[in-house]
Scaffold this motif. Structure first.
Motif, short mmCIF file in Angstrom:
data_model
loop_
_atom_site.label_atom_id
_atom_site.label_comp_id
_atom_site.label_asym_id
_atom_site.label_seq_id
_atom_site.Cartn_x
_atom_site.Cartn_y
_atom_site.Cartn_z
N LEU A 191 0.82 -1.21 0.00
CA LEU A 191 0.00 0.00 0.00
C LEU A 191 0.85 1.27 0.00
O LEU A 191 0.70 2.11 -0.88
N PRO A 192 1.78 1.45 0.96
CA PRO A 192 2.60 2.67 0.92
C PRO A 192 3.47 2.75 -0.33
O PRO A 192 3.65 3.82 -0.90
N TYR A 193 3.98 1.61 -0.79
CA TYR A 193 4.86 1.64 -1.95
C TYR A 193 4.08 1.87 -3.25
O TYR A 193 4.66 2.34 -4.24
N THR A 194 2.80 1.56 -3.25
CA THR A 194 1.97 1.92 -4.40
C THR A 194 1.88 3.44 -4.53
O THR A 194 2.03 4.00 -5.63
N VAL A 247 -4.56 5.84 -1.31
CA VAL A 247 -3.70 4.86 -0.65
C VAL A 247 -3.47 5.24 0.81
O VAL A 247 -3.44 4.38 1.69
N PHE A 248 -3.34 6.53 1.09
CA PHE A 248 -3.18 6.97 2.48
C PHE A 248 -4.37 6.54 3.32
O PHE A 248 -4.22 6.06 4.45
N PHE A 249 -5.57 6.69 2.76
CA PHE A 249 -6.77 6.31 3.51
C PHE A 249 -6.82 4.80 3.71
O PHE A 249 -7.15 4.32 4.80
N LEU A 250 -6.48 4.03 2.68
CA LEU A 250 -6.46 2.57 2.83
C LEU A 250 -5.40 2.13 3.83
O LEU A 250 -5.60 1.15 4.56
N THR A 302 -8.74 14.18 4.14
CA THR A 302 -7.78 14.47 3.08
C THR A 302 -8.24 13.91 1.75
O THR A 302 -8.13 14.56 0.70
N LEU A 303 -8.77 12.69 1.77
CA LEU A 303 -9.26 12.06 0.55
C LEU A 303 -10.45 12.81 -0.03
O LEU A 303 -10.50 13.09 -1.24
N VAL A 304 -11.41 13.18 0.81
CA VAL A 304 -12.59 13.89 0.33
C VAL A 304 -12.20 15.25 -0.25
O VAL A 304 -12.68 15.65 -1.32
N LEU A 306 5.07 7.82 4.67
CA LEU A 306 3.94 8.64 4.27
C LEU A 306 4.32 10.12 4.25
O LEU A 306 3.88 10.87 3.37
N LEU A 307 5.11 10.55 5.21
CA LEU A 307 5.56 11.94 5.22
C LEU A 307 6.42 12.23 4.01
O LEU A 307 6.31 13.31 3.39
N TYR A 308 7.29 11.30 3.64
CA TYR A 308 8.14 11.50 2.47
C TYR A 308 7.31 11.56 1.19
O TYR A 308 7.55 12.40 0.32
N ILE A 309 6.33 10.66 1.07
CA ILE A 309 5.46 10.67 -0.11
C ILE A 309 4.72 12.01 -0.19
O ILE A 309 4.59 12.59 -1.27
N ASN A 310 4.24 12.50 0.95
CA ASN A 310 3.56 13.79 0.97
C ASN A 310 4.48 14.92 0.54
O ASN A 310 4.07 15.83 -0.18
N ASP A 311 5.75 14.86 0.96
CA ASP A 311 6.72 15.88 0.58
C ASP A 311 6.97 15.86 -0.92
O ASP A 311 7.03 16.92 -1.57
N VAL A 312 7.13 14.67 -1.50
CA VAL A 312 7.38 14.57 -2.94
C VAL A 312 6.16 15.06 -3.71
O VAL A 312 6.27 15.79 -4.71
N ARG A 313 4.97 14.67 -3.26
CA ARG A 313 3.75 15.13 -3.92
C ARG A 313 3.64 16.65 -3.87
O ARG A 313 3.26 17.29 -4.86
N PHE A 314 4.02 17.23 -2.75
CA PHE A 314 3.99 18.69 -2.60
C PHE A 314 4.91 19.36 -3.61
O PHE A 314 4.52 20.33 -4.28
N LEU A 315 6.13 18.85 -3.76
CA LEU A 315 7.08 19.45 -4.70
C LEU A 315 6.65 19.23 -6.15
O LEU A 315 6.89 20.10 -7.00
N VAL A 316 6.01 18.11 -6.43
CA VAL A 316 5.51 17.88 -7.79
C VAL A 316 4.43 18.91 -8.13
O VAL A 316 4.44 19.50 -9.23
N TRP A 317 3.53 19.17 -7.21
CA TRP A 317 2.50 20.19 -7.45
C TRP A 317 3.15 21.56 -7.62
O TRP A 317 2.73 22.34 -8.49
N LEU A 318 4.14 21.88 -6.77
CA LEU A 318 4.81 23.17 -6.90
C LEU A 318 5.51 23.29 -8.25
O LEU A 318 5.52 24.37 -8.87
N SER A 319 6.10 22.20 -8.73
CA SER A 319 6.76 22.22 -10.03
C SER A 319 5.74 22.41 -11.15
O SER A 319 6.02 23.09 -12.15
#
Length: 314
Positions: free
Chosen positions: A73-76, A116-119, A136-138, A218-231
């Motif tokens: 789940l986290p690696y997905t 995936v975070f919710f699951l 967060t999901l909603v 999960l914190l790392y995934i959130n950080d990467v997602r944040f930077l992708v959105w910023l990019s």
């Protein structure tokens, strides 16, 4: 052959930048917010070091885990966000992944993360973490109309939803700012409300319901997602700042001269975006996600109106 090799090197450099700098960018965002609000601010590099350590331990335990449900789940989510990071260009287009850099695909990959975070939260008995990630999901699903509006704007302007096409279009038609650039700028502003809650993800009490290794991942995934959105926001704010890699000796020389500027521009845009977001989060009070969704929808709809107004010569 040389062109393909350079495209591959660009993709690796781009991905490495995102994966390595993501925790530092998030740490800087939180530190900046604390400074603006006058709160005690712990130097963010200490927290980032702990986060890297937690993820190294999580990776080392992957091979010894017997339950497939636990690691997959986290690696997905990690795999989805890494693919999204690979598709969003930062300083140059022309990567080997350029033919896949469709905004609709990127949106789908980034939306996998809150699901995936919710699951993952279902594996734990903490109701706080379950409620946090359900919210967060909603909120993420509520922002889908905004993202589809932005995809529609890009399609109106360039004739496709591919990010490489956006950069090439504005390199070729940079003299049409009112018809094309203004809608894209307004659409980029609406995305600030999409990333609004991401810096607070690790500060909420609900995340403490997770195990230490899962929490770090999960914190790392959130950080990467944040930077992708910023990019992605950075690309929409100034698409002409990205270098365009094309085959040909003269084009290659132009690209070499443009790459340092593209790198500097990306760093500058991320820095400015962090400042803007920190000021917004410190001065604007939106306690419910529905208000942010409403503002984002209005901005994205305004971008469409601006586009058609430009076509009519208004």
């Amino acid at each position: 052959m040389l062109f393909w090799f350079l495209s591959f090197v660009i993709a690796l450099l781009h991905l490495g930048m995102i994966l390595l700098l993501a925790p530092w960018v998030m740490g800087f965002q939180k530190w900046l917010e604390a400074k603006i609000q006058g709160l005690p601010a712990v130097p963010f590099w200490f927290y980032r070091r702990e986060l890297y350590s937690a993820n190294i331990k999580r990776l080392s335990s992957f091979s010894t885990t017997t339950s497939f449900y636990s690691p997959l789940l986290p690696y997905t989510a990690l795999g989805a966000v890494i693919i999204a990071a690979l598709l969003v260009p930062t300083f140059s287009v022309g990567m080997v992944t350029g033919s896949l850099a469709d905004l609709l695909l990127i949106i789908a990959l980034l939306m996998v993360v809150p699901v995936v975070f919710f699951l993952t939260a279902l594996r734990y008995t903490s109701l706080k973490s379950l409620k946090l990630l359900q919210t967060t999901l909603v909120d993420s699903l509520l922002f889908l109309p905004v993202l589809f509006f932005i995809a529609a704007i890009i399609h109106f302007i360039t004739g496709s939803t591919f990010l490489d096409a956006v950069v090439v279009f504005f390199h070729q038609f940079g003299e049409l700012p009112l018809m094309a650039y203004s809608p894209l700028l307004v659409a980029a502003c609406s995305l600030f409300f999409v990333v609004w809650d991401m810096p607070t993800f690790s500060q909420k009490e609900g995340i403490d319901g997770f195990g230490g290794s899962d929490k770090g991942l999960l914190l790392y995934i959130n950080d990467v997602r944040f930077l992708v959105w910023l990019s992605l926001i950075a690309l929409f704010l100034w698409p002409q700042s990205l270098a365009v890699l094309q085959s040909g000796d003269q084009d290659f020389t132009i690209w070499l001269r443009a790459v340092p500027f593209g790198l500097l521009a990306w760093v500058t845009k991320i820095f400015v975006e962090c400042i803007i977001l920190a000021i917004m989060r410190s001065l604007l009070l939106f306690s419910s996600g529905i208000y942010r969704v409403g503002i984002a929808v209005i901005l994205s709809f305004l971008a469409i109106i601006l586009y058609f107004a430009g076509l009519s010569g208004a």
